[in-house]
Enzyme design. Structure first.
Site, short mmCIF file in Angstrom:
data_model
loop_
_atom_site.label_atom_id
_atom_site.label_comp_id
_atom_site.label_asym_id
_atom_site.label_seq_id
_atom_site.Cartn_x
_atom_site.Cartn_y
_atom_site.Cartn_z
N ASN A 10 0.87 -1.18 0.00
CA ASN A 10 0.00 0.00 0.00
C ASN A 10 0.91 1.23 0.00
OD1 ASN A 10 -1.79 2.06 0.49
ND2 ASN A 10 -2.37 1.37 2.54
N LYS A 12 0.07 4.29 -0.15
CA LYS A 12 -0.54 5.45 0.50
C LYS A 12 -0.34 6.71 -0.36
CE LYS A 12 -0.08 3.16 4.91
NZ LYS A 12 0.05 3.27 6.38
N HIS A 97 -9.50 1.19 5.43
CA HIS A 97 -8.17 1.39 6.03
C HIS A 97 -8.30 2.32 7.23
CE1 HIS A 97 -4.02 2.53 6.61
NE2 HIS A 97 -3.71 1.43 5.95
N GLU A 99 -6.59 4.70 8.20
CA GLU A 99 -6.39 6.13 7.90
C GLU A 99 -7.67 6.74 7.33
OE1 GLU A 99 -2.79 5.44 5.72
OE2 GLU A 99 -1.86 4.84 7.62
N GLU A 169 -5.25 -4.80 10.76
CA GLU A 169 -4.20 -3.80 10.96
C GLU A 169 -4.45 -3.08 12.28
OE1 GLU A 169 -2.16 -2.47 7.13
OE2 GLU A 169 -3.98 -1.29 7.27
N GLY A 175 2.83 2.27 11.04
CA GLY A 175 3.81 3.35 10.90
C GLY A 175 4.54 3.69 12.19
N SER A 215 3.57 -2.15 10.42
CA SER A 215 5.02 -2.26 10.56
C SER A 215 5.57 -3.62 10.15
CB SER A 215 5.45 -1.89 11.98
OG SER A 215 5.11 -0.54 12.27
P1 13P Z 1 3.16 0.43 7.85
O1 13P Z 1 3.66 -0.86 7.22
O2 13P Z 1 3.90 1.64 7.38
O3 13P Z 1 3.04 0.30 9.32
O4 13P Z 1 1.67 0.64 7.30
C1 13P Z 1 0.76 -0.40 7.41
C2 13P Z 1 -0.44 -0.06 6.63
O5 13P Z 1 -1.21 0.81 7.01
C3 13P Z 1 -0.66 -0.76 5.37
O6 13P Z 1 -1.93 -0.52 4.87
#
Ligand code: 13P
Length: 253
Positions: A10, A12, A97, A99, A169, A175, A215
């Site tokens: 992803n 982002k 997601h 976010e 997740e 992150g 992560s």
């Molecule tokens: P990270 O791997 O940067 O923690 O992000 C995970 C994520 O949100 C994937 O959709």
């Protein structure tokens, strides 16, 4: 029951067209000698989907939108539809997601509407669920996930489940460099699979791919993929570095 592993990058809100093309080309090269059959999916920003699709064409890499709206077209400023994803060379999408949920206040009802829209229009869909740190510390992890799953899957038919995967997740692991341990993630994945059995039937749950995200890095992918109910990974930061993502695709379970 063996489920085909699915590794998703992803991206982002990262990559210009030039950066995306370089990253996609490097990942495509890394796919050439994968140790065994596994599915690779990339979710680049919508602005580069078409260019990336030309680069990965013929490689077997699946392309996804990072979100999808329910209708085919219309007055929905800022949104993209399944038809637009398909027209740009993709055939999948993420929804729910964290976010989207946290920053843009998408609730379970909206996530469900997006999921059903994407499925109805033929996309392969990934429904993301996950608890916050506050919810985990308050002992609410399983009840939060149960509700996100139940509401998220409302109205999704059993026949559509073969185009559906779930991504767990935990928000506190995204992150942050904090990863759920293999055992922590396994406990939740096994719970989610049981919930799918309750909502549908065991056969559906046995075939449903449940991915872990938060992560995921080259140095923890092997122990995560060694867990019986972890069927893949949804990778953010480490998916922006070709060497890291290639190592993740080459996980050894
Ligand atoms: P990270 O791997 O940067 O923690 O992000 C995970 C994520 O949100 C994937 O959709």
């Amino acid at each position: 029951m063996s489920r085909r592993p699915l590794l998703v990058g992803n991206w982002k809100m990262h990559t210009t067209v030039v950066e995306a093309c370089q990253l996609a080309a490097a990942i495509r090269q890394g796919c050439a000698d994968l140790p065994e059959e596994r599915d690779i999916m990339l979710a680049p920003p919508a602005t580069v989907l078409s260019e990336v699709s030309h680069i990965v064409h013929g490689s077997g890499i699946i392309l996804a939108g990072q979100n999808v709206c329910w209708g085919p077209q219309g007055a929905f400023t800022g949104e993209i539809s399944a038809v637009m994803i398909q027209g740009a060379g993709g055939n999948a999408a993420l929804v729910g997601h964290s976010e989207r949920r946290q920053i843009f206040h998408e609730d379970d009802a909206m996530v469900n509407r997006r999921l059903r829209g994407g499925l109805d229009q033929g996309l392969l869909m990934i429904l993301c669920v996950g608890e916050t740190l506050e919810e985990r510390e308050g002992g609410q992890t399983l009840s939060v996930l149960e509700e996100q799953l139940r509401a998220g899957l409302s109205g999704v038919s059993i026949a559509q489940c073969d185009r559906l995967a779930i991504a767990y997740e935990p928000v506190w692991a995204i992150g942050t460099g904090l990863t759920a341990s293999g055992e922590q993630a396994q406990e939740v994945h096994s719970f989610l699979r049981d919930q799918v059995t309750l909502l549908y039937e065991k056969n559906v749950a046995d075939q449903m791919r449940i991915l872990y995200g938060g992560s995921v890095k080259p140095d923890n992918i092997d122990q995560l993929m060694a867990q019986p109910d972890i069927d893949g990974a949804l990778v953010g930061g480490a998916a922006l570095d070709a060497a890291s993502f290639i190592r993740i695709m080459q996980f050894k379970a």
